[in-house]
Scaffold this motif. Structure first.
Motif, PDB file in Angstrom:
ATOM      1  N   VAL A   1       7.919   1.065 -14.708  1.00  0.00           N
ATOM      2  CA  VAL A   1       7.215   2.266 -14.976  1.00  0.00           C
ATOM      3  C   VAL A   1       8.055   3.313 -13.880  1.00  0.00           C
ATOM      4  O   VAL A   1       8.618   3.075 -13.222  1.00  0.00           O
ATOM      5  CB  VAL A   1       5.708   2.124 -14.523  1.00  0.00           C
ATOM      6  CG1 VAL A   1       5.098   1.024 -15.481  1.00  0.00           C
ATOM      7  CG2 VAL A   1       5.721   1.511 -12.868  1.00  0.00           C
ATOM      8  N   GLN A   2       7.258   4.490 -14.208  1.00  0.00           N
ATOM      9  CA  GLN A   2       8.035   5.537 -13.206  1.00  0.00           C
ATOM     10  C   GLN A   2       6.560   6.182 -12.802  1.00  0.00           C
ATOM     11  O   GLN A   2       6.028   7.012 -13.234  1.00  0.00           O
ATOM     12  CB  GLN A   2       8.950   6.668 -13.878  1.00  0.00           C
ATOM     13  CG  GLN A   2      10.111   6.137 -14.560  1.00  0.00           C
ATOM     14  CD  GLN A   2      10.940   7.168 -15.115  1.00  0.00           C
ATOM     15  OE1 GLN A   2      10.602   7.810 -15.943  1.00  0.00           O
ATOM     16  NE2 GLN A   2      12.339   7.408 -14.668  1.00  0.00           N
ATOM     17  N   PHE A   3       6.183   5.527 -11.723  1.00  0.00           N
ATOM     18  CA  PHE A   3       5.039   6.013 -10.924  1.00  0.00           C
ATOM     19  C   PHE A   3       5.296   6.912  -9.475  1.00  0.00           C
ATOM     20  O   PHE A   3       5.989   6.617  -8.870  1.00  0.00           O
ATOM     21  CB  PHE A   3       4.130   4.919 -10.719  1.00  0.00           C
ATOM     22  CG  PHE A   3       3.406   4.334 -11.587  1.00  0.00           C
ATOM     23  CD1 PHE A   3       3.573   4.806 -13.134  1.00  0.00           C
ATOM     24  CD2 PHE A   3       2.530   3.055 -11.595  1.00  0.00           C
ATOM     25  CE1 PHE A   3       2.947   4.220 -14.199  1.00  0.00           C
ATOM     26  CE2 PHE A   3       1.800   2.658 -12.553  1.00  0.00           C
ATOM     27  CZ  PHE A   3       1.950   3.143 -13.775  1.00  0.00           C
ATOM     28  N   TYR A   4       4.635   8.069  -9.533  1.00  0.00           N
ATOM     29  CA  TYR A   4       5.124   8.959  -8.363  1.00  0.00           C
ATOM     30  C   TYR A   4       4.016   9.261  -7.577  1.00  0.00           C
ATOM     31  O   TYR A   4       2.753   9.473  -7.941  1.00  0.00           O
ATOM     32  CB  TYR A   4       5.613  10.162  -9.126  1.00  0.00           C
ATOM     33  CG  TYR A   4       6.552  10.096  -9.896  1.00  0.00           C
ATOM     34  CD1 TYR A   4       8.156   9.815  -9.254  1.00  0.00           C
ATOM     35  CD2 TYR A   4       6.752   9.985 -11.264  1.00  0.00           C
ATOM     36  CE1 TYR A   4       9.194   9.790 -10.085  1.00  0.00           C
ATOM     37  CE2 TYR A   4       7.990   9.566 -12.071  1.00  0.00           C
ATOM     38  CZ  TYR A   4       9.033   9.633 -11.508  1.00  0.00           C
ATOM     39  OH  TYR A   4      10.075   9.300 -12.426  1.00  0.00           O
ATOM     40  N   VAL A   5       4.129   9.507  -6.351  1.00  0.00           N
ATOM     41  CA  VAL A   5       3.094   9.824  -5.187  1.00  0.00           C
ATOM     42  C   VAL A   5       3.696  11.335  -4.886  1.00  0.00           C
ATOM     43  O   VAL A   5       4.785  11.610  -4.486  1.00  0.00           O
ATOM     44  CB  VAL A   5       3.079   9.221  -4.069  1.00  0.00           C
ATOM     45  CG1 VAL A   5       2.049   9.511  -2.857  1.00  0.00           C
ATOM     46  CG2 VAL A   5       2.363   7.762  -4.308  1.00  0.00           C
TER      47      VAL A   5
ATOM     48  N   LEU B   1       5.328  13.921   1.671  1.00  0.00           N
ATOM     49  CA  LEU B   1       5.459  12.473   0.847  1.00  0.00           C
ATOM     50  C   LEU B   1       5.412  12.748  -0.330  1.00  0.00           C
ATOM     51  O   LEU B   1       4.484  12.953  -1.153  1.00  0.00           O
ATOM     52  CB  LEU B   1       4.187  11.612   1.381  1.00  0.00           C
ATOM     53  CG  LEU B   1       4.123  11.409   2.994  1.00  0.00           C
ATOM     54  CD1 LEU B   1       2.840  10.614   3.093  1.00  0.00           C
ATOM     55  CD2 LEU B   1       5.401  10.236   3.345  1.00  0.00           C
ATOM     56  N   CYS B   2       6.511  12.544  -0.944  1.00  0.00           N
ATOM     57  CA  CYS B   2       6.941  12.553  -2.468  1.00  0.00           C
ATOM     58  C   CYS B   2       7.926  11.628  -2.965  1.00  0.00           C
ATOM     59  O   CYS B   2       9.233  11.594  -2.301  1.00  0.00           O
ATOM     60  CB  CYS B   2       7.376  14.061  -2.731  1.00  0.00           C
ATOM     61  SG  CYS B   2       7.803  14.204  -4.533  1.00  0.00           S
ATOM     62  N   TYR B   3       7.688  10.571  -3.644  1.00  0.00           N
ATOM     63  CA  TYR B   3       8.367   9.293  -3.753  1.00  0.00           C
ATOM     64  C   TYR B   3       7.864   8.808  -5.160  1.00  0.00           C
ATOM     65  O   TYR B   3       6.914   8.883  -5.679  1.00  0.00           O
ATOM     66  CB  TYR B   3       8.250   8.573  -2.702  1.00  0.00           C
ATOM     67  CG  TYR B   3       6.805   7.809  -2.091  1.00  0.00           C
ATOM     68  CD1 TYR B   3       6.103   8.503  -1.133  1.00  0.00           C
ATOM     69  CD2 TYR B   3       6.448   6.889  -2.583  1.00  0.00           C
ATOM     70  CE1 TYR B   3       4.793   8.323  -1.007  1.00  0.00           C
ATOM     71  CE2 TYR B   3       5.067   6.314  -2.348  1.00  0.00           C
ATOM     72  CZ  TYR B   3       4.304   6.998  -1.420  1.00  0.00           C
ATOM     73  OH  TYR B   3       3.236   6.543  -0.976  1.00  0.00           O
TER      74      TYR B   3
ATOM     75  N   VAL C   1       0.943  -1.188   0.034  1.00  0.00           N
ATOM     76  CA  VAL C   1      -0.080   0.226  -0.027  1.00  0.00           C
ATOM     77  C   VAL C   1       0.938   1.181  -0.011  1.00  0.00           C
ATOM     78  O   VAL C   1       2.274   1.311   0.719  1.00  0.00           O
ATOM     79  CB  VAL C   1      -1.065   0.010   1.362  1.00  0.00           C
ATOM     80  CG1 VAL C   1      -1.871   1.219   1.114  1.00  0.00           C
ATOM     81  CG2 VAL C   1      -1.544  -1.157   1.157  1.00  0.00           C
ATOM     82  N   TYR C   2       0.570   2.072  -0.930  1.00  0.00           N
ATOM     83  CA  TYR C   2       1.280   3.356  -0.703  1.00  0.00           C
ATOM     84  C   TYR C   2       0.108   4.508  -0.411  1.00  0.00           C
ATOM     85  O   TYR C   2      -0.995   4.503  -0.872  1.00  0.00           O
ATOM     86  CB  TYR C   2       1.643   3.635  -2.237  1.00  0.00           C
ATOM     87  CG  TYR C   2       2.650   2.798  -2.707  1.00  0.00           C
ATOM     88  CD1 TYR C   2       4.033   2.891  -2.425  1.00  0.00           C
ATOM     89  CD2 TYR C   2       2.482   1.690  -3.089  1.00  0.00           C
ATOM     90  CE1 TYR C   2       5.172   2.013  -2.495  1.00  0.00           C
ATOM     91  CE2 TYR C   2       3.483   0.548  -3.706  1.00  0.00           C
ATOM     92  CZ  TYR C   2       4.692   0.896  -3.304  1.00  0.00           C
ATOM     93  OH  TYR C   2       5.791   0.124  -3.492  1.00  0.00           O
ATOM     94  N   TYR C   3       0.842   5.531   0.199  1.00  0.00           N
ATOM     95  CA  TYR C   3      -0.171   6.746   0.801  1.00  0.00           C
ATOM     96  C   TYR C   3       0.179   8.064   0.255  1.00  0.00           C
ATOM     97  O   TYR C   3       1.319   8.216   0.020  1.00  0.00           O
ATOM     98  CB  TYR C   3      -0.106   6.494   2.602  1.00  0.00           C
ATOM     99  CG  TYR C   3      -0.799   5.206   2.908  1.00  0.00           C
ATOM    100  CD1 TYR C   3      -2.268   5.324   3.224  1.00  0.00           C
ATOM    101  CD2 TYR C   3       0.152   4.341   3.353  1.00  0.00           C
ATOM    102  CE1 TYR C   3      -2.373   4.202   3.773  1.00  0.00           C
ATOM    103  CE2 TYR C   3      -0.459   3.281   3.847  1.00  0.00           C
ATOM    104  CZ  TYR C   3      -1.610   3.076   4.322  1.00  0.00           C
ATOM    105  OH  TYR C   3      -2.110   1.893   4.819  1.00  0.00           O
ATOM    106  N   ALA C   4      -0.884   8.924  -0.108  1.00  0.00           N
ATOM    107  CA  ALA C   4      -0.548  10.120  -0.235  1.00  0.00           C
ATOM    108  C   ALA C   4      -1.075  10.918   0.852  1.00  0.00           C
ATOM    109  O   ALA C   4      -1.904  10.539   1.380  1.00  0.00           O
ATOM    110  CB  ALA C   4      -1.224  10.666  -1.685  1.00  0.00           C
ATOM    111  N   THR C   5      -0.769  12.353   1.125  1.00  0.00           N
ATOM    112  CA  THR C   5      -1.221  13.248   2.162  1.00  0.00           C
ATOM    113  C   THR C   5      -2.239  13.979   1.556  1.00  0.00           C
ATOM    114  O   THR C   5      -2.338  14.601   0.572  1.00  0.00           O
ATOM    115  CB  THR C   5      -0.071  14.143   2.417  1.00  0.00           C
ATOM    116  OG1 THR C   5       1.227  13.629   2.371  1.00  0.00           O
ATOM    117  CG2 THR C   5      -0.467  14.896   3.800  1.00  0.00           C
TER     118      THR C   5
END
Ligand SMILES: [Fe+2]
Length: 268
Positions: free
Chosen positions: A120-124, A108-110, A75-79
């Motif tokens: 892929v290059q997927f970003y939060v 949170l930037c990753y 799981v990945y989270y954004a603010t």
């Protein structure tokens, strides 16, 4: 092919009792988790685009960890505007990732990592602004620079964040809930990623959203806690509690982005 589940705006309280306009956010989030786990495939990852908690409270994030860690995929989270980054870092288990800002930063930037990082290059990204300024979002230049300079243009790119980037055709939402520099960021993102840009995925609206703007596909998912109205001339978003529980299944194929929206009935 990548299979991703997109959820958002769980608005969990400090304990299981929180009702939002008559809807118990914990019970509804538990039903969401159960339904995702019952899918006949294992997602590559799950992304939660923010408002994990209803108020930034350590108990809410402890409850979120308890409920959401039952999910079978990373799981990945954004603010979200209701969230607190340091509490999220302390309580939540994130999938493998590479931070694009100082780990100590209040952002949170990753880049999403794990098994997908070669494909892929997927970003939060983190659009949070202080509550007294919000509830709109804003992308700081350090994040924008970090993401854009990381994009090679050779792999599919997707962006996940809480706040939509572009107008959605609803007066109050467009004035108050968008990323203030979203349109400018979209232009720069498109210049960096070109035809590799596979979509921007957001929450915050408590509304399902699919739109195409300036050559970019945008997809949003509603909240299991409650929905908002979104009439073209609405001066404010009203709450619509008791709606179905939503999640999106997003498939990234070699040349397409497919969004399949689920709306689950609920007894809770
Ligand atoms: Fe929310």
């Amino acid at each position: 092919m990548l299979e991703v589940i997109h959820i958002s705006d769980t608005h969990l309280g400090p304990d299981r009792s929180l009702d939002i306009r008559g809807a118990n956010s914990c019970a509804r989030t538990e039903a969401l988790v159960k339904s995702i786990n019952a899918l006949p495939f294992l997602p590559d990852f799950i992304v939660h685009t923010g408002d994990v908690a209803n108020d930034p409270d350590p108990g809410a994030y402890a409850l979120a960890q308890e409920v959401l860690s039952d999910l079978k995929a990373p799981v990945y989270y954004a603010t979200g505007n209701h969230d607190d980054v340091s509490m999220m870092r302390d309580a939540l288990t994130f999938g493998e990732h590479t931070s694009l800002v100082e780990e100590s930063a209040d952002q949170l930037c990753y880049r999403i990592g794990g098994t997908i990082k070669e494909k892929v290059q997927f970003y939060v990204m983190d659009g949070w602004v202080p509550p007294e300024e919000g509830p709109h979002g804003f992308l700081s230049e350090n994040q924008v620079e970090a993401v854009l300079s990381d994009i090679t243009g050779e792999k599919p790119v997707a962006i996940f964040l809480h706040y939509p980037l572009v107008p959605v055709g609803s007066k109050w939402i467009d004035e108050h809930l968008l990323t203030r520099n979203g349109l400018a960021f979209q232009q720069r993102l498109l210049a960096a990623a070109g035809s590799q840009l596979r979509g921007v995925f957001t929450g915050h609206l408590h509304r399902g959203l699919k739109l195409f703007h300036g050559g970019v596909f945008h997809s949003g998912v509603s909240s299991p806690a409650c929905e908002f109205t979104a009439g073209p001339e609405d001066d404010f978003c009203d709450f619509l509690p008791g709606g179905p529980i939503p999640f999106n299944h997003v498939s990234f194929t070699g040349d397409a982005t497919l969004v399949k929206s689920y709306s689950l009935p609920l007894e809770a």
